[in-house]
Design an enzyme around this catalytic site. Structure first.
Site, PDB file in Angstrom:
ATOM      1  N   ASP A   1       0.879  -1.160   0.000  1.00 13.46           N
ATOM      2  CA  ASP A   1       0.000   0.000   0.000  1.00 13.46           C
ATOM      3  C   ASP A   1       0.919   1.213   0.000  1.00 13.46           C
ATOM      4  O   ASP A   1       1.701   1.407   0.941  1.00 13.46           O
ATOM      5  CB  ASP A   1      -0.881  -0.024   1.256  1.00 13.46           C
ATOM      6  CG  ASP A   1      -1.812   1.184   1.356  1.00 13.46           C
ATOM      7  OD1 ASP A   1      -1.546   2.210   0.718  1.00 13.46           O
ATOM      8  OD2 ASP A   1      -2.804   1.091   2.103  1.00 13.46           O
TER       9      ASP A   1
ATOM     10  N   SER B   1      -1.857  14.498 -13.901  1.00 14.01           N
ATOM     11  CA  SER B   1      -3.155  14.540 -14.580  1.00 14.01           C
ATOM     12  C   SER B   1      -3.296  15.919 -15.198  1.00 14.01           C
ATOM     13  O   SER B   1      -2.696  16.892 -14.710  1.00 14.01           O
ATOM     14  CB  SER B   1      -4.294  14.311 -13.586  1.00 14.01           C
ATOM     15  OG  SER B   1      -5.543  14.674 -14.151  1.00 14.01           O
TER      16      SER B   1
ATOM     17  N   TYR C   1      -7.368  17.000  -5.349  1.00 12.88           N
ATOM     18  CA  TYR C   1      -6.743  16.222  -6.426  1.00 12.88           C
ATOM     19  C   TYR C   1      -5.831  17.112  -7.268  1.00 12.88           C
ATOM     20  O   TYR C   1      -4.709  16.730  -7.617  1.00 12.88           O
ATOM     21  CB  TYR C   1      -7.834  15.604  -7.291  1.00 12.88           C
ATOM     22  CG  TYR C   1      -7.349  14.643  -8.349  1.00 12.88           C
ATOM     23  CD1 TYR C   1      -6.767  13.424  -8.003  1.00 12.88           C
ATOM     24  CD2 TYR C   1      -7.499  14.937  -9.699  1.00 12.88           C
ATOM     25  CE1 TYR C   1      -6.335  12.530  -8.972  1.00 12.88           C
ATOM     26  CE2 TYR C   1      -7.075  14.046 -10.676  1.00 12.88           C
ATOM     27  CZ  TYR C   1      -6.497  12.849 -10.311  1.00 12.88           C
ATOM     28  OH  TYR C   1      -6.082  11.963 -11.279  1.00 12.88           O
TER      29      TYR C   1
ATOM     30  N   THR D   1      -9.639   3.387 -17.685  1.00 11.30           N
ATOM     31  CA  THR D   1      -9.120   2.619 -16.558  1.00 11.30           C
ATOM     32  C   THR D   1     -10.045   2.835 -15.367  1.00 11.30           C
ATOM     33  O   THR D   1     -10.745   3.846 -15.286  1.00 11.30           O
ATOM     34  CB  THR D   1      -7.698   3.076 -16.167  1.00 11.30           C
ATOM     35  OG1 THR D   1      -7.758   4.453 -15.757  1.00 11.30           O
ATOM     36  CG2 THR D   1      -6.732   2.956 -17.326  1.00 11.30           C
TER      37      THR D   1
END
Length: 284
Positions: A81, A177, A190, A225
């Protein structure tokens, strides 16, 4: 034009040209770790890397398809993780011990508010409710801090490599992103996390340049995805209609093509490359 080029290329120049050509990084027998490699873009890159003769280690969550993917690729799997930093360090160390060295790391692990148990939310709602700071923190930990931790751990191992003819020891690729640059309403955490990944890329490349270790970042748009795999055709069209071309979501193999090109080209360093079909997110 061809005859002109030949007339200008003397024997010494030809030698220099072919010496430069040999500086292209060769995937054959290179060792790569793929964090998030059980699925999606990271899996597609691991597949291409393996097809070109590289050796692969998959790192992903214990409950992922990592073991099955590794078996298919003739690779090894190490569960971890990425928000458990010591555990991730050990998984990387175990993977390097299994591979015998480390030349390439691709990390696509991450996620937005939903990935940490939250939901998209404005900085401040109309009713005066603030964005939860603990959710913001967890998104930063999952994306930015986890990426930094993977990079520093990988760099320690890469620094032990014998450099190639060009002085190179390894390549690291993080995943940002296009939301890092055009974050939409409700994506503040984000955007901050992915923006941080893009922002640290050049500094990290400079930090590691004396060791011959390159650092790059890919900023994809919407790809098929995870959750986006399950959206309807109509919804996918609406989400990508403002792209320049093509008007569709990206496919994992298209991300992988860029990642492999970065590894093979020594001049790719310190930058964030958009893989987005000319998509620019609007505010919603």
């Amino acid at each position: 034009m061809e005859r002109f080029q030949r007339s200008r290329l003397g024997d010494g120049d030809a030698v220099k040209f072919f010496q430069h050509w040999r500086h292209q990084v060769d995937i054959q027998n290179s060792k790569g770790i793929f964090v998030g490699g059980a699925s999606g873009m990271c899996r597609a890159t691991a597949e291409q890397f393996r097809a070109k003769g590289g050796e692969v280690a998959i790192l992903d969550l214990p409950g992922s398809e990592g073991a099955a993917v590794a078996e298919q690729l003739g690779a090894s799997f190490f569960p971890c993780d990425v928000t458990e930093y010591a555990n991730t360090d050990q998984a990387i160390a175990d993977a390097v011990a299994s591979l015998g060295a480390l030349h390439f790391v691709l990390n696509t692990a991450g996620g937005s508010n939903r990935a940490v148990g939250g939901s998209p939310q404005r900085t401040l709602k109309k009713d005066g409710t603030r964005h939860p700071t603990d959710v913001f923190q967890r998104v930063i930990e999952l994306n930015l801090i986890a990426s930094f931790n993977i990079n520093t751990a990988a760099a320690q191992h890469m620094a032990k490599n014998e450099p190639n003819a060009a002085g190179e020891r390894g390549v690291m690729i993080n995943t940002s992103s296009i939301a890092a640059f055009e974050g939409q309403i409700g994506q503040v955490s984000y955007t901050a996390a992915k923006g941080g990944i893009s922002a640290m890329t050049l500094t990290m490349a400079r930090d590691l340049g004396n060791l011959g270790i390159r650092c790059m970042t890919i900023a994809p748009s919407l790809f098929t995805t995870g959750l986006t795999k399950r959206v309807t055709e109509e919804a996918a069209h609406n989400m990508t209609k403002d792209a320049a071309f093509p008007h569709r979501m990206g496919e994992p193999h298209e991300f992988a093509t860029m990642a492999i090109a970065i590894f093979e080209s020594a001049m790719m360093n310190g930058s964030t490359l958009r893989v987005d079909a000319g998509q620019r997110f609007g505010p919603r």
